[in-house]
Design a protein around this motif. Structure first.
Motif, mmCIF file in Angstrom:
data_model
loop_
_atom_site.group_PDB
_atom_site.id
_atom_site.type_symbol
_atom_site.label_atom_id
_atom_site.label_comp_id
_atom_site.label_asym_id
_atom_site.label_seq_id
_atom_site.Cartn_x
_atom_site.Cartn_y
_atom_site.Cartn_z
ATOM 1 N N GLY A 33 38.116 43.931 -33.122
ATOM 2 C CA GLY A 33 38.743 43.738 -34.442
ATOM 3 C C GLY A 33 39.663 42.664 -34.403
ATOM 4 O O GLY A 33 39.855 41.866 -33.440
ATOM 5 N N SER A 34 40.305 42.199 -35.734
ATOM 6 C CA SER A 34 41.073 40.960 -35.863
ATOM 7 C C SER A 34 42.324 41.418 -35.089
ATOM 8 O O SER A 34 42.856 42.352 -34.933
ATOM 9 C CB SER A 34 41.524 40.770 -37.194
ATOM 10 N N ARG A 35 43.061 40.147 -34.267
ATOM 11 C CA ARG A 35 44.258 40.277 -33.718
ATOM 12 C C ARG A 35 45.014 39.333 -34.337
ATOM 13 O O ARG A 35 44.621 38.053 -34.923
ATOM 14 C CB ARG A 35 44.189 40.102 -32.136
ATOM 15 N N ALA A 36 46.425 39.588 -34.258
ATOM 16 C CA ALA A 36 47.440 38.558 -34.920
ATOM 17 C C ALA A 36 47.663 37.207 -34.074
ATOM 18 O O ALA A 36 47.680 36.196 -34.794
ATOM 19 C CB ALA A 36 49.013 39.044 -34.941
ATOM 20 N N THR A 37 47.114 37.240 -32.792
ATOM 21 C CA THR A 37 47.282 35.914 -31.953
ATOM 22 C C THR A 37 45.953 35.976 -30.948
ATOM 23 O O THR A 37 45.623 37.115 -30.526
ATOM 24 C CB THR A 37 48.445 35.956 -31.130
ATOM 25 N N PRO A 38 45.300 34.708 -30.597
ATOM 26 C CA PRO A 38 44.231 34.834 -29.879
ATOM 27 C C PRO A 38 44.304 35.014 -28.382
ATOM 28 O O PRO A 38 43.516 35.681 -27.607
ATOM 29 C CB PRO A 38 43.812 33.293 -29.962
#
Length: 502
Positions: free
Chosen positions: A403-408
Motif C-alpha cells: 500500500g501507499s506510505r507517507a515516506t519512501p
C-alpha cells in the motif's frame, strides 16, 4: 472449459450471497454497511499485514497522526506537534478520546503503544521504523515527547504508520483484547466468513452507522456481482474490467485517488537461491515489459514508474524518472553467463487476490522469450501471508501487495535493508543500507532527494524486485453510500463519517 469456469463462478457468488443473507438476518434492523473482503489474518493491530487486517483496524483505533489523501500527516489522536531540531518531537493530544472499555486515552497509553511497536523482544514489523527513537516520555496526561537519536524530518508521518494504533497502557494480549478508541469495536468474528463491528459506546463523535459487516470471500468477481446486486456496499482493489462494470451500473459508483500502491515480484537473493546471482536478477528485469503488463491487467489505472523501485511518481521529486529498459538478447546473454544457457525454471507463488494472477500470467509469457519457464503456484492470501514454505517471506519468487506510505524510506526500512522485517527477497547490500540510514536523518530536502535518487539507481541496477506498475486507488461502492473519503492507500479507508440510505 468455459462452462467449468462459469459453474465455479456461480457457486462462488451463491456462497457469498448465503454469507451476506446470514449477516443480514443477524442485524436486520441495524443501520449497517457491508464490505467485501479477503479473510482477516491478524487482529493484533501492531502485527497487521494484509489489506483486510488494515481495513478492519482503521475503524477501531486512533494513531497519533493519520495520512490524508494527499499523503500528508494530519491530526488524529494528536492535535498538534512541533520540533525545534528534528530530534525532539512534542505531540499535544486530544483530551476527548475514550477507549471502548470506558478508559480515557492518555499520554501513558501512547508511550506504552509506541514502546511496544519499537521493542525488538515483541518483534513488531515497526521495530526498524522506530529504531531511531531513544526515549518516549509522558510530560502530562495529554503531552508526549519523542526523543530521537538523530534528526528525522518525517517523524510525524512515521507516527501515522498503519501499525501505530494506540492501545491501553499495560494491554497483555492486544490480539484478543481488541480495545481501541475509534468509533467501532468488534461485535463478533467468524474467521471463515465474516467479522462484524458495532459502535464504541464511549466514542464521543457522531457515528451514523450501527454496524460494519466485513464479508469474507477470495472471489473478487463474486464480490462485484454482490455489489451490483445490492448485497454489498464497498469492494476495493478493482481491476480495470471490474471498474468499468461498476462505472456502468446504475446503482454503483467509483471512488478514485492517486496512490503509490504497487505489486512487487520479489526474487529471493540470499545464498543458495537462484536469484542470489545478480546476473539472473538483471536478466529477468531486462525481459519484463511493464507497459504490456499494464495494458493487459490495468489499462488506464496504472503507471510504470522506473520499474524496479517502490518509489513511484506519487512521490513527485523524490521519484527518479527513468523508463525501464528492455533487452532480450542481453537478458539471454546474462543467463548464459550465469550457467543457464539451456534455460531456467522457477516457481512463482501467486496469492489468489486482485491483479496477482493476471500479472503472473503475463510475466510468465514474457519470461518464456528468454528461455525461463515460470511455474505459477496459486495459493490463498491467508496462506501466502502465513508461515508455510510457500509464504511470502520464504518462497523464491512471489508477488506481494504494498500500500501507499507517507515516506519512501518506510518501504526501504521494512523490506529492502539487510535486516528489514519484511525483506521477502533476503537481499543484502551494504551501500544501500548506509544510504537508507543517511536519507532517514537528512533534514535538507535537496540532499534528501539526491539520496533517494541514488537508492533507486541501486535498485534498478542490482536490486531484488520488479515493480510491474503503480496503480490508482479505485474502489466500487453503492450509490447510496456517502461520507467516505478515499486515502491514497485504500486499505486505510475509514468509515467514521459514512452514512447510507436504503
Amino acid at each position: 472449459m468455459k462452462s467449468s469456469h462459469l459453474y465455479r463462478f456461480i457457486l462462488g457468488w451463491i456462497a457469498i450471497f448465503a454469507i451476506i443473507s446470514s449477516s443480514n438476518a443477524m442485524a436486520a434492523t441495524a443501520t449497517k454497511i457491508r464490505i467485501g473482503s479477503q479473510p482477516v489474518n491478524a487482529l493484533d493491530p501492531h502485527f497487521i499485514a494484509s489489506i483486510a487486517d488494515i481495513l478492519v483496524t482503521e475503524q477501531m483505533y486512533h494513531h497519533l497522526t493519520f495520512i490524508d489523501p494527499s499523503n500528508n500527516p494530519v491530526s488524529d489522536l494528536a492535535l498538534s506537534w512541533e520540533s525545534p531540531d528534528g530530534k525532539v518531537w512534542t505531540f499535544t493530544l486530544d483530551d476527548g478520546p475514550v477507549f471502548s472499555n470506558g478508559t480515557p486515552v492518555t499520554a501513558k497509553d501512547v508511550v506504552f503503544s509506541y514502546n511496544r511497536l519499537r521493542d525488538p523482544k515483541i518483534g513488531a514489523p515497526t521495530v526498524k521504523l522506530y529504531e531511531n527513537v531513544s526515549e518516549i516520555t509522558a510530560l502530562d496526561d495529554h503531552t508526549v515527547r519523542f526523543t530521537l537519536n538523530q534528526p528525522n524530518p518525517d517523524f510525524p508521518s512515521d507516527a501515522g504508520d498503519f501499525h501505530a494504533c494506540v492501545i491501553p497502557d499495560g494491554t497483555k494480549n492486544p490480539g484478543k483484547a481488541h480495545i481501541g478508541s475509534g468509533p467501532y469495536m468488534i461485535k463478533s468474528y467468524f474467521p471463515e466468513d465474516r467479522l462484524i463491528l458495532k459502535k464504541n459506546p464511549h466514542f464521543k463523535g457522531k457515528v451514523n452507522l450501527d454496524e460494519i459487516h466485513f464479508i469474507f470471500s477470495p472471489d473478487i468477481g463474486g464480490q462485484i456481482e454482490a455489489l451490483r446486486g445490492g448485497e454489498l456496499d464497498f469492494v476495493g482493489g478493482l481491476t480495470t474490467e471490474f471498474a468499468e462494470t461498476i462505472k456502468n451500473a446504475s446503482n454503483t459508483k467509483l471512488l478514485l485517488n492517486s496512490a503509490n500502491m504497487h505489486w512487487v515480484i520479489h526474487m529471493r537473493s540470499d545464498a543458495g537461491h537462484v536469484a542470489a546471482d545478480s546476473r539472473v536478477r538483471k536478466a529477468l528485469k531486462l525481459a519484463t515489459d511493464h507497459q504490456s503488463i499494464i495494458n493487459a491487467v490495468r489499462p488506464g489505472l496504472a503507471s510504470v514508474g522506473n520499474g524496479f523501485s517502490p518509489v513511484g511518481p506519487a512521490f513527485a521529486g523524490l521519484h527518479l524518472v527513468e523508463k525501464p529498459v528492455m533487452d532480450l538478447e542481453k537478458a539471454k546473454a546474462l543467463l548464459a553467463e550465469a550457467g543457464f544457457a539451456k534455460g531456467l525454471t522457477i516457481d512463482l507463488v501467486a496469492q489468489n487476490q486482485l491483479d496477482v494472477i493476471p500479472i503472473a500470467t503475463v510475466w510468465k509469457e514474457q519470461m518464456s522469450k528468454i528461455g525461463v519457464t515460470v511455474n505459477i503456484q496459486v495459493i490463498p492470501t491467508d496462506v501466502y501471508y502465513g508461515e508455510g514454505e510457500n509464504s511470502w517471506l520464504k518462497c523464491d519468487f512471489g508477488i506481494t501487495d504494498w500500500g501507499s506510505r507517507a515516506t519512501p524510506v518506510t518501504y526501504f526500512n521494512l523490506a529492502y535493508v539487510s535486516d528489514g522485517p519484511w525483506s521477502s527477497s533476503h537481499w543484502k547490500d551494504a551501500e544501500f543500507d548506509d544510504l537508507v540510514h543517511q536519507v532517514g536523518i537528512e533534514m535538507k530536502l535537496d540532499k534528501r532527494t539526491e539520496l533517494y535518487h541514488k537508492l533507486q539507481r541501486i535498485l534498478i541496477d542490482r536490486g531484488p524486485v520488479i515493480v510491474p506498475y503503480f496503480e490508482k486507488a479505485v474502489v466500487g461502492v453503492s450509490k447510496n453510500l456517502n461520507g467516505v473519503e478515499l486515502p491514497s492507500d485504500w486499505a486505510r479507508t475509514r468509515f467514521w463519517n459514512a452514512s447510507i440510505t436504503r
